[in-house]
Each structure stands twice: as C-alpha cells, then as structure tokens.
Design a protein around this motif. Structure first.
Motif, PDB file in Angstrom:
ATOM      1  N   ALA A  12      -2.658  34.391 -34.450  1.00 61.96           N
ATOM      2  CA  ALA A  12      -2.092  33.878 -35.573  1.00 61.96           C
ATOM      3  C   ALA A  12      -3.065  33.695 -36.935  1.00 61.96           C
ATOM      4  CB  ALA A  12      -1.338  32.535 -35.882  1.00 61.96           C
ATOM      5  N   ARG A  13      -2.620  34.391 -38.334  1.00 63.20           N
ATOM      6  CA  ARG A  13      -3.202  34.213 -39.065  1.00 63.20           C
ATOM      7  C   ARG A  13      -2.395  34.385 -40.259  1.00 63.20           C
ATOM      8  NH1 ARG A  13      -3.810  37.570 -43.740  1.00 63.20           N
ATOM      9  NH2 ARG A  13      -6.186  37.305 -44.766  1.00 63.20           N
ATOM     10  N   SER A  14      -2.724  32.965 -40.414  1.00 62.02           N
ATOM     11  CA  SER A  14      -1.878  32.620 -42.065  1.00 62.02           C
ATOM     12  C   SER A  14      -2.491  33.324 -43.323  1.00 62.02           C
ATOM     13  CB  SER A  14      -2.197  30.666 -42.385  1.00 62.02           C
ATOM     14  OG  SER A  14      -3.303  30.955 -42.519  1.00 62.02           O
ATOM     15  N   ASP A  15      -1.753  33.463 -44.309  1.00 60.75           N
ATOM     16  CA  ASP A  15      -1.931  34.336 -45.621  1.00 60.75           C
ATOM     17  C   ASP A  15      -2.079  33.201 -46.828  1.00 60.75           C
ATOM     18  OD1 ASP A  15      -0.036  33.106 -46.995  1.00 60.75           O
ATOM     19  OD2 ASP A  15       1.658  34.110 -47.173  1.00 60.75           O
ATOM     20  N   GLY A  16      -2.686  31.926 -46.301  1.00 66.06           N
ATOM     21  CA  GLY A  16      -3.137  30.905 -47.252  1.00 66.06           C
ATOM     22  C   GLY A  16      -1.708  30.151 -47.971  1.00 66.06           C
ATOM     23  N   SER A  17      -0.850  30.795 -48.106  1.00 72.10           N
ATOM     24  CA  SER A  17      -0.098  29.883 -48.324  1.00 72.10           C
ATOM     25  C   SER A  17       0.236  28.830 -47.511  1.00 72.10           C
ATOM     26  CB  SER A  17       1.324  30.735 -48.136  1.00 72.10           C
ATOM     27  OG  SER A  17       1.764  31.267 -47.375  1.00 72.10           O
ATOM     28  N   THR A  18       0.879  27.366 -48.361  1.00 74.78           N
ATOM     29  CA  THR A  18       1.094  26.244 -47.585  1.00 74.78           C
ATOM     30  C   THR A  18       2.057  26.308 -46.476  1.00 74.78           C
ATOM     31  OG1 THR A  18       0.949  25.466 -49.782  1.00 74.78           O
ATOM     32  CG2 THR A  18       1.307  24.226 -47.962  1.00 74.78           C
ATOM     33  N   ASP A  19       2.785  27.457 -46.536  1.00 71.97           N
ATOM     34  CA  ASP A  19       3.854  27.134 -44.747  1.00 71.97           C
ATOM     35  C   ASP A  19       3.448  28.174 -44.150  1.00 71.97           C
ATOM     36  OD1 ASP A  19       6.285  27.449 -44.102  1.00 71.97           O
ATOM     37  OD2 ASP A  19       6.764  29.355 -44.857  1.00 71.97           O
ATOM     38  N   ALA A  20       2.259  29.068 -44.512  1.00 72.35           N
ATOM     39  CA  ALA A  20       1.578  29.550 -43.264  1.00 72.35           C
ATOM     40  C   ALA A  20       0.859  28.853 -42.467  1.00 72.35           C
ATOM     41  CB  ALA A  20       1.265  31.200 -43.887  1.00 72.35           C
ATOM     42  N   LYS A  21       0.389  28.494 -43.381  1.00 76.99           N
ATOM     43  CA  LYS A  21      -0.407  27.320 -42.743  1.00 76.99           C
ATOM     44  C   LYS A  21      -0.381  26.197 -42.191  1.00 76.99           C
ATOM     45  CE  LYS A  21      -4.460  27.541 -46.264  1.00 76.99           C
ATOM     46  NZ  LYS A  21      -5.079  26.634 -47.067  1.00 76.99           N
ATOM     47  N   GLU A  22       0.899  25.473 -42.289  1.00 72.28           N
ATOM     48  CA  GLU A  22       1.576  24.754 -41.580  1.00 72.28           C
ATOM     49  C   GLU A  22       2.168  24.855 -40.324  1.00 72.28           C
ATOM     50  OE1 GLU A  22       4.811  23.083 -44.079  1.00 72.28           O
ATOM     51  OE2 GLU A  22       3.062  22.005 -45.260  1.00 72.28           O
ATOM     52  N   ARG A  23       2.259  26.632 -40.597  1.00 71.46           N
ATOM     53  CA  ARG A  23       3.395  27.388 -38.830  1.00 71.46           C
ATOM     54  C   ARG A  23       1.942  27.467 -38.024  1.00 71.46           C
ATOM     55  NH1 ARG A  23       6.142  30.537 -42.992  1.00 71.46           N
ATOM     56  NH2 ARG A  23       4.812  32.597 -41.900  1.00 71.46           N
ATOM     57  N   VAL A  24       0.708  27.868 -38.875  1.00 70.64           N
ATOM     58  CA  VAL A  24      -0.239  27.558 -37.394  1.00 70.64           C
ATOM     59  C   VAL A  24      -0.379  26.838 -37.504  1.00 70.64           C
ATOM     60  CG1 VAL A  24      -2.692  28.955 -37.735  1.00 70.64           C
ATOM     61  CG2 VAL A  24      -1.352  30.254 -39.215  1.00 70.64           C
ATOM     62  N   THR A  25      -0.241  25.901 -38.029  1.00 69.70           N
ATOM     63  CA  THR A  25      -1.224  24.579 -37.127  1.00 69.70           C
ATOM     64  C   THR A  25       0.073  24.108 -36.121  1.00 69.70           C
ATOM     65  OG1 THR A  25      -2.549  23.566 -39.374  1.00 69.70           O
ATOM     66  CG2 THR A  25      -1.039  21.994 -38.380  1.00 69.70           C
ATOM     67  N   ALA A  26       1.322  24.004 -36.453  1.00 74.63           N
ATOM     68  CA  ALA A  26       2.516  23.948 -35.897  1.00 74.63           C
ATOM     69  C   ALA A  26       2.243  24.664 -34.614  1.00 74.63           C
ATOM     70  CB  ALA A  26       3.828  24.155 -36.162  1.00 74.63           C
ATOM     71  N   LEU A  27       1.764  26.169 -34.627  1.00 77.09           N
ATOM     72  CA  LEU A  27       1.489  26.769 -33.489  1.00 77.09           C
ATOM     73  C   LEU A  27       0.463  26.878 -32.520  1.00 77.09           C
ATOM     74  CD1 LEU A  27       1.881  29.080 -31.361  1.00 77.09           C
ATOM     75  CD2 LEU A  27       0.596  30.812 -33.360  1.00 77.09           C
ATOM     76  N   GLU A  28      -0.434  25.809 -32.735  1.00 80.04           N
ATOM     77  CA  GLU A  28      -1.933  25.442 -32.100  1.00 80.04           C
ATOM     78  C   GLU A  28      -1.397  24.024 -31.757  1.00 80.04           C
ATOM     79  OE1 GLU A  28      -6.792  23.733 -33.114  1.00 80.04           O
ATOM     80  OE2 GLU A  28      -4.755  24.326 -34.943  1.00 80.04           O
ATOM     81  N   ARG A  29      -0.592  23.411 -31.885  1.00 74.73           N
ATOM     82  CA  ARG A  29      -0.401  22.304 -31.794  1.00 74.73           C
ATOM     83  C   ARG A  29       0.018  22.514 -30.576  1.00 74.73           C
ATOM     84  NH1 ARG A  29      -4.552  21.024 -33.429  1.00 74.73           N
ATOM     85  NH2 ARG A  29      -4.603  19.420 -35.219  1.00 74.73           N
ATOM     86  N   SER A  30       1.531  22.981 -30.541  1.00 71.32           N
ATOM     87  CA  SER A  30       2.735  23.283 -29.773  1.00 71.32           C
ATOM     88  C   SER A  30       1.891  24.067 -28.783  1.00 71.32           C
ATOM     89  CB  SER A  30       3.675  24.901 -30.201  1.00 71.32           C
ATOM     90  OG  SER A  30       4.287  24.858 -29.272  1.00 71.32           O
ATOM     91  N   LEU A  31       0.890  24.883 -28.748  1.00 72.58           N
ATOM     92  CA  LEU A  31      -0.215  25.198 -27.661  1.00 72.58           C
ATOM     93  C   LEU A  31      -0.621  24.929 -26.920  1.00 72.58           C
ATOM     94  CD1 LEU A  31      -1.222  28.975 -29.594  1.00 72.58           C
ATOM     95  CD2 LEU A  31       0.386  28.994 -27.318  1.00 72.58           C
TER      96      LEU A  31
END
Length: 147
Positions: A12-31
């Motif tokens: 996954a890659r975030s675009d730098g927005s706060t929402d995208a960073k939160e989704r990447v962090t959530a994906l990492e924790r979920s995995l």
C-alpha cells in the motif's frame, strides 16, 4: 521485487494526506494481527522482535525513512516482516511492504558457534545483509489510487 535474497512485496501507499496515512497504519496493524492469530493466537505468540542492532534489523534501522518493524515471523527457512517507510518520491507519502528474507538473517544458527564453519557462516550472512539493497520505490505503472 527481488533484490538478491530479499523479496519486497509492495502492499500500500499513502498520498500523504492524514486520511490515507491512517488507512495505511490501520492496514499494517490489521495485517500484524492476522499474522499473530494465524501463526499463534490463544495466548501463544510466534512473532519475535526485530533487533535494531543485529542482522536485518540493523540494516533497516540505518535507513531514516523506515519505521523499524515491530515483529518478524518465521516460516521454514524464511522470515517476513511488514515495513512502513517514507516514500522518497512524494513528500509526506508512506509505503507499506512485506519483506521476506532468509531466516538466518534474524535467527543465526548457534549450533557449534565456536567452530570455523560457524564463523564462516556468520561472515557469509553478514556479507549478504550488507550487500542487500533495501531501497525501492512504488512502481511507476502501479494504480494511482493511493491507500
């Protein structure tokens, strides 16, 4: 992406927005939790910490763009860990990838540790780790819908 004995799978890659960073962090924790439950669960944990001072952990900890992974898992002769890093091509963007590498980069064989063969093995592993290329960029032809 195969870099010698290291395989990096972009997730996954975030675009730098706060929402995208939160989704990447959530994906990492979920995995991470999925790995914990698949490889253990029920009070048994098969994950290990990745030592920032030894082996592959030391290689990752030298790169200031990488957040040192919290855990590493072993499957037969391989180890894998989730790596979150700043994307060098875009300000504030982050990437999440799965790194797979030889298990001995994390868990050296301590059998007969004082023998010449063991010393040779330690030198070979150290050389492999030093020579591995951990730098990569998000594939240019990948879908631009950022995570």
């Amino acid at each position: 992406m195969e870099n010698g004995l290291l395989t990096i799978i972009p997730l996954a890659r975030s675009d730098g927005s706060t929402d995208a960073k939160e989704r990447v962090t959530a994906l990492e924790r979920s995995l991470e939790m999925a790995f914990v439950h698949y490889f253990g669960g029920g009070g048994f944990h098969a994950e290990s910490p990745l030592d920032p001072d030894e082996g592959y952990g030391a290689m990752l900890s030298r790169d200031e763009r990488i957040s040192l992974p919290r855990a590493v898992w072993r499957v037969a002769d391989y180890a894998f860990t989730l790596v979150c890093a700043a994307d060098p091509r875009a300000a504030d963007a982050t990437t999440l990838s799965l790194h797979m590498f030889p298990a001995e980069w994390r868990w050296p064989d301590l059998t007969n540790a004082s023998t010449k063969r063991a010393a040779s093995r330690r030198r070979r592993v150290a050389k492999q780790i030093e020579e591995v290329e951990i730098d990569w960029t998000w594939p240019a032809d990948a879908d631009t819908n950022d995570g």
